[in-house]
Design a protein around this motif. Structure first.
Motif, PDB file in Angstrom:
ATOM      1  N   MET A  65       0.797  -1.237   0.000  1.00 55.92           N
ATOM      2  CA  MET A  65       0.000   0.000   0.000  1.00 55.92           C
ATOM      3  C   MET A  65       0.825   1.282   0.000  1.00 55.92           C
ATOM      4  O   MET A  65       0.626   2.151  -0.841  1.00 55.92           O
ATOM      5  N   ASP A  66       1.759   1.396   0.944  1.00 55.37           N
ATOM      6  CA  ASP A  66       2.549   2.632   1.036  1.00 55.37           C
ATOM      7  C   ASP A  66       3.378   2.851  -0.231  1.00 55.37           C
ATOM      8  O   ASP A  66       3.519   3.974  -0.703  1.00 55.37           O
ATOM      9  N   SER A  67       3.911   1.770  -0.775  1.00 54.73           N
ATOM     10  CA  SER A  67       4.731   1.873  -1.994  1.00 54.73           C
ATOM     11  C   SER A  67       3.886   2.322  -3.188  1.00 54.73           C
ATOM     12  O   SER A  67       4.340   3.105  -4.016  1.00 54.73           O
ATOM     13  N   LEU A  68       2.649   1.846  -3.255  1.00 54.87           N
ATOM     14  CA  LEU A  68       1.761   2.265  -4.352  1.00 54.87           C
ATOM     15  C   LEU A  68       1.378   3.730  -4.209  1.00 54.87           C
ATOM     16  O   LEU A  68       1.322   4.465  -5.197  1.00 54.87           O
ATOM     17  N   LYS A  69       1.145   4.163  -2.976  1.00 55.12           N
ATOM     18  CA  LYS A  69       0.808   5.574  -2.753  1.00 55.12           C
ATOM     19  C   LYS A  69       2.000   6.474  -3.095  1.00 55.12           C
ATOM     20  O   LYS A  69       1.822   7.561  -3.639  1.00 55.12           O
ATOM     21  N   LYS A  70       3.206   6.002  -2.781  1.00 53.06           N
ATOM     22  CA  LYS A  70       4.409   6.772  -3.110  1.00 53.06           C
ATOM     23  C   LYS A  70       4.595   6.828  -4.632  1.00 53.06           C
ATOM     24  O   LYS A  70       4.948   7.863  -5.195  1.00 53.06           O
ATOM     25  N   PHE A  71       4.337   5.705  -5.301  1.00 57.00           N
ATOM     26  CA  PHE A  71       4.423   5.627  -6.764  1.00 57.00           C
ATOM     27  C   PHE A  71       3.514   6.700  -7.383  1.00 57.00           C
ATOM     28  O   PHE A  71       3.907   7.424  -8.297  1.00 57.00           O
ATOM     29  N   ALA A  72       2.297   6.803  -6.844  1.00 53.30           N
ATOM     30  CA  ALA A  72       1.337   7.810  -7.324  1.00 53.30           C
ATOM     31  C   ALA A  72       1.839   9.222  -7.005  1.00 53.30           C
ATOM     32  O   ALA A  72       1.795  10.119  -7.853  1.00 53.30           O
ATOM     33  N   ALA A  73       2.341   9.413  -5.783  1.00 53.09           N
ATOM     34  CA  ALA A  73       2.820  10.738  -5.356  1.00 53.09           C
ATOM     35  C   ALA A  73       4.021  11.195  -6.179  1.00 53.09           C
ATOM     36  O   ALA A  73       4.249  12.394  -6.364  1.00 53.09           O
ATOM     37  N   ASP A  74       4.784  10.242  -6.709  1.00 51.22           N
ATOM     38  CA  ASP A  74       5.950  10.560  -7.547  1.00 51.22           C
ATOM     39  C   ASP A  74       5.554  10.965  -8.970  1.00 51.22           C
ATOM     40  O   ASP A  74       6.410  11.210  -9.812  1.00 51.22           O
ATOM     41  N   GLY A  75       4.231  10.985  -9.230  1.00 50.88           N
ATOM     42  CA  GLY A  75       3.753  11.435 -10.540  1.00 50.88           C
ATOM     43  C   GLY A  75       3.749  10.366 -11.613  1.00 50.88           C
ATOM     44  O   GLY A  75       3.597  10.654 -12.798  1.00 50.88           O
ATOM     45  N   LYS A  76       3.906   9.115 -11.203  1.00 54.31           N
ATOM     46  CA  LYS A  76       3.938   8.042 -12.213  1.00 54.31           C
ATOM     47  C   LYS A  76       2.515   7.584 -12.558  1.00 54.31           C
ATOM     48  O   LYS A  76       1.680   7.428 -11.675  1.00 54.31           O
ATOM     49  N   PRO A  77       2.246   7.393 -13.860  1.00 49.97           N
ATOM     50  CA  PRO A  77       0.892   7.015 -14.282  1.00 49.97           C
ATOM     51  C   PRO A  77       0.467   5.627 -13.807  1.00 49.97           C
ATOM     52  O   PRO A  77       1.276   4.706 -13.736  1.00 49.97           O
TER      53      PRO A  77
END
Length: 196
Positions: free
Chosen positions: A62-74
């Motif tokens: 979960m946290d890694s997916l949220k970070k992935f999103a926060a990093d601007g990755k589609p």
């Protein structure tokens, strides 16, 4: 060259990988959260959203997916993947990843036996696209910055919110790769921005 991952915990992973490869990009099945660091975009496939959430928690994604999103990755959520991306879910207090400004209702087109195909006009993608609906959710409400890409019988079934793309159907279950190609272009554009 962009690399796109497919979350490989459950669902039509192989079909998404084949669709991405048909679009000429490298596709990776993502089984561990560390692998998210190697990719430029991520597809969250269809499956069963409750089971997927359990697996996301079990493997500490979960946290890694949220970070992935926060990093601007589609990120592209299809069917259950759309449920994972949505900020609001009808009948639930808490979202899952909760990054796409939409409210989604689960199983809104009926049960497995009510699966069907429909020809959809998808904005910026196709005037006629063969969409496969299996226990599909739909978008009840979309935020003001969300671009509605397709409707079926008045219900929103595809939308884009900046770097997030979601649809109610399974584009990977057809030989038509135009919707996957649309996501590939989103990933390429996002990668170019980070390189500038």
């Amino acid at each position: 060259m962009v690399k796109i991952g497919v979350l490989a915990l459950q669902g039509a992973v192989r079909e998404h990988i084949q669709s991405l490869e048909a679009c000429g990009v490298e596709a990776i099945a993502i089984k561990h959260k560390e692998e998210l660091n190697e990719i430029d975009g991520l597809i969250l496939p269809g499956g069963e959203s409750t089971t997927m959430r359990r697996l996301l928690d079990k493997y500490d994604f979960m946290d890694s997916l949220k970070k992935f999103a926060a990093d601007g990755k589609p990120m592209f959520g299809t069917c259950a993947g759309l449920i994972l991306l949505a900020k609001n879910l009808v009948g639930y207090n808490e979202p899952h990843i909760g990054v796409m400004d939409v409210t989604v209702e689960r199983n809104s087109f009926g049960r497995q036996v009510d699966s069907f195909e429909a020809d959809l006009a998808i904005r910026n993608v196709a005037t006629s696209f063969p969409a496969v609906f299996i226990r599909a959710p739909h978008i009840v409400e979309a935020g003001e910055n969300v671009e509605i890409l397709a409707k079926h019988e008045g219900r929103i079934v595809a939308a884009r919110d900046g770097q997030f793309l979601g649809c109610s159907f399974h584009p990977e279950l057809t030989e038509d790769h135009r919707f996957t190609a649309y996501f590939v272009e989103m990933v390429k554009e996002a990668k170019e921005k980070t390189l500038v």
